[in-house]
Motif scaffolding. Structure first.
Motif, PDB file in Angstrom:
ATOM      1  N   GLY A  96       0.776  -1.229   0.000  1.00 16.26           N
ATOM      2  CA  GLY A  96       0.000   0.000   0.000  1.00 16.26           C
ATOM      3  C   GLY A  96       0.808   1.279   0.000  1.00 16.26           C
ATOM      4  N   VAL A  97       2.122   1.178  -0.173  1.00 13.61           N
ATOM      5  CA  VAL A  97       2.964   2.368  -0.199  1.00 13.61           C
ATOM      6  C   VAL A  97       3.001   2.907  -1.631  1.00 13.61           C
ATOM      7  CG1 VAL A  97       5.260   3.304   0.225  1.00 13.61           C
ATOM      8  CG2 VAL A  97       4.340   1.525   1.725  1.00 13.61           C
ATOM      9  N   ASP A  98       2.746   4.196  -1.769  1.00 16.92           N
ATOM     10  CA  ASP A  98       2.815   4.854  -3.071  1.00 16.92           C
ATOM     11  C   ASP A  98       4.265   5.231  -3.350  1.00 16.92           C
ATOM     12  OD1 ASP A  98       2.407   6.243  -5.397  1.00 16.92           O
ATOM     13  OD2 ASP A  98       1.566   8.028  -4.434  1.00 16.92           O
ATOM     14  N   VAL A  99       4.918   4.503  -4.235  1.00 17.27           N
ATOM     15  CA  VAL A  99       6.315   4.741  -4.571  1.00 17.27           C
ATOM     16  C   VAL A  99       6.372   5.675  -5.776  1.00 17.27           C
ATOM     17  CG1 VAL A  99       8.509   3.695  -5.220  1.00 17.27           C
ATOM     18  CG2 VAL A  99       6.951   2.471  -3.682  1.00 17.27           C
ATOM     19  N   THR A 116       5.652  12.054   4.573  1.00 17.08           N
ATOM     20  CA  THR A 116       6.193  11.206   3.510  1.00 17.08           C
ATOM     21  C   THR A 116       7.630  10.830   3.847  1.00 17.08           C
ATOM     22  OG1 THR A 116       7.008  13.082   2.209  1.00 17.08           O
ATOM     23  CG2 THR A 116       4.755  12.363   1.771  1.00 17.08           C
ATOM     24  N   THR A 117       8.157   9.896   3.093  1.00 23.19           N
ATOM     25  CA  THR A 117       9.551   9.470   3.228  1.00 23.19           C
ATOM     26  C   THR A 117      10.287   9.803   1.935  1.00 23.19           C
ATOM     27  OG1 THR A 117       8.916   7.643   4.698  1.00 23.19           O
ATOM     28  CG2 THR A 117      11.097   7.540   3.699  1.00 23.19           C
ATOM     29  N   LEU A 118      11.444  10.421   2.069  1.00 25.30           N
ATOM     30  CA  LEU A 118      12.287  10.729   0.912  1.00 25.30           C
ATOM     31  C   LEU A 118      13.536   9.867   0.973  1.00 25.30           C
ATOM     32  CD1 LEU A 118      13.189  12.292  -1.573  1.00 25.30           C
ATOM     33  CD2 LEU A 118      14.031  14.111  -0.064  1.00 25.30           C
ATOM     34  N   LEU A 261       6.249   7.232  -0.567  1.00 22.83           N
ATOM     35  CA  LEU A 261       7.709   7.176  -0.611  1.00 22.83           C
ATOM     36  C   LEU A 261       8.182   7.848  -1.894  1.00 22.83           C
ATOM     37  CD1 LEU A 261      10.551   6.127   0.209  1.00 22.83           C
ATOM     38  CD2 LEU A 261       9.989   4.005  -0.999  1.00 22.83           C
ATOM     39  N   VAL A 262       8.988   8.890  -1.745  1.00 25.88           N
ATOM     40  CA  VAL A 262       9.609   9.550  -2.889  1.00 25.88           C
ATOM     41  C   VAL A 262      11.003   8.950  -3.058  1.00 25.88           C
ATOM     42  CG1 VAL A 262      10.328  11.734  -3.914  1.00 25.88           C
ATOM     43  CG2 VAL A 262       8.297  11.655  -2.444  1.00 25.88           C
TER      44      VAL A 262
END
Length: 419
Positions: A96-99, A116-118, A261-262
């Protein structure tokens, strides 16, 4: 005597000559060619160029249609090779993580907001790019980052040190971070150290001789706090090592903390930062544009060399038509008149007169204008100023002045011949 009734009516013969029929031959020009022969000759000259351009367009079209959806960039989420990280990206997507995969720093900075995570993969960044990434409000995960990015993201509390060789076997994390505890014993290179003067707590994991493989700090943001995690050894996310020991647990724990996640894999040619508002040339071109451009350049170079060798050395040919000198002179005069190049025409007339009188008086070609002027003045009795004005004066302002100059130069030549 009676006139025969079979004679054509007046004007009929002329009309017959003017009306072409099916048996009328093709019109032949003075050089012995017809429209069809000229078209065939042009096609023979241009067919190879048309063929090369057609093949080039065909290859470009095939590349555009069959462009693969994967890449070979190290640590890229779309790279299925051993050095890629597609396995981790797919598992995160299943959870379910949007990469979001980006290749420009400006895009990463704009997409990495709170919550968010970069992820920044190993790369060489400009100092302004490192500071732009360090200023985002998202949680930062730095894999194999250089000292500039690590120092900017942690405010100097963590730095890079000389990393020792791996011990050859997995070892325990030695810290209380939940993500490290779930990963357990790992075999990672340790090249991070906390600054002894750090004002905030720095958590170090997998420590060997005061050198850690992972360092984590908390940093305040306008909306709260964010976590900055630096991992010196990025190999735990690669496809060929992610299943070893607890690498998968560490990768999923660090990168799956938020729903978005970016994933930044910087382009080596990218120079963008947070302050850039206009897209760079690389951001608007498709990924295959560089390869196709290099291939097209190679084709042009090869075609140029091939055509140059095919032409061979220059061969002198005789003119198919003999052009009279008078026609050439008149044609050149008409061109001068149409272009209103009176100065050029006057210079040609003066040069011709100077050459004629110099040969007549025995003045060498290497003589300067003063010597020629003096010789003509002695031969004709004219003043040196008058001769210099005729041979080296200013250009005529109009056509009448040009005609008068030609007449005076002709008179000067006749005076020299009579002397």
């Amino acid at each position: 005597m009676t006139v025969g009734t079979d004679l054509p009516a007046p004007g009929t013969a002329d009309a017959a000559r003017e009306t072409p029929d099916a048996t009328t031959p093709a019109v032949v020009r003075g050089d012995g060619t017809t429209a069809r022969s000229r078209a065939a000759r042009r096609w023979r000259r241009a067919r190879w160029a048309v063929l090369v351009i057609g093949v080039l367009l065909l290859v470009v079209a095939v590349l555009a249609v069959t462009r693969p959806v994967t890449s070979s960039t190290p640590y890229s989420p779309d790279n299925p090779g051993p050095g890629g990280a597609r396995a981790v990206a797919q598992v995160l997507g299943d959870q379910g993580v949007d990469v979001q995969h980006v290749t420009h720093v400006a895009d990463a900075v704009s997409a990495a907001g709170p919550g968010t995570t970069l992820l920044v993969t190993p790369s060489l960044l400009l100092p302004e790019q490192a500071h732009a990434l360090a200023g985002v409000e998202a949680d930062l995960v730095l894999l194999g980052a250089d000292d500039t990015l690590v120092g900017a993201a942690t405010d100097g509390d963590v730095g890079r040190v000389q990393a020792p060789a791996t011990s050859g076997y997995p070892f325990a994390p030695g810290c209380d971070l939940p993500v490290a505890q779930r990963a357990g014993a790992l075999q990672l290179v340790s090249g991070l150290a906390a600054d002894p003067t750090a004002t905030r707590d720095v958590t170090l994991c997998w420590v060997v001789d005061d050198r850690a493989a992972l360092a984590q700090v908390e940093r305040p943001t306008p909306g709260g706090t964010r976590t900055v995690t630096a991992v010196d050894d990025p190999s735990f996310v690669r496809n060929d090592t992610v299943l070893e020991d607890g690498n998968a647990a560490l990768a999923l724990g660090l990168l799956g903390a938020h729903e978005k996640l970016v994933w930044l894999v910087p382009d080596p040619l990218d120079t963008s930062a947070s302050g850039d508002t206009s897209p760079s040339a690389g951001s608007v071109l498709p990924p295959w544009a560089g390869v196709v451009g290099l291939w097209a350049l190679l084709v042009v170079v090869v075609a140029g060399v091939w055509r140059a060798r095919r032409l061979g050395p220059l061969v002198a040919e005789e003119l198919p038509v003999v052009v009279r000198a008078t026609e050439t002179t008149r044609g050149r005069g008409r061109l001068y008149r149409r272009a209103r190049s009176r100065g050029h025409a006057a210079a040609g007339l003066r040069a011709s007169t100077a050459d004629v009188v110099a040969r007549r008086l025995g003045v060498p070609r290497s003589a300067d204008p003063t010597s020629l002027t003096d010789a003509v003045s002695r031969a004709t009795g004219r003043s040196a100023h008058d001769v210099a004005d005729l041979l080296y004066g200013p250009p005529p302002p109009d056509d009448d002045a040009l005609a008068e100059l030609a007449r005076r130069l002709d008179t000067l030549e006749s005076e020299v011949h009579r002397s």
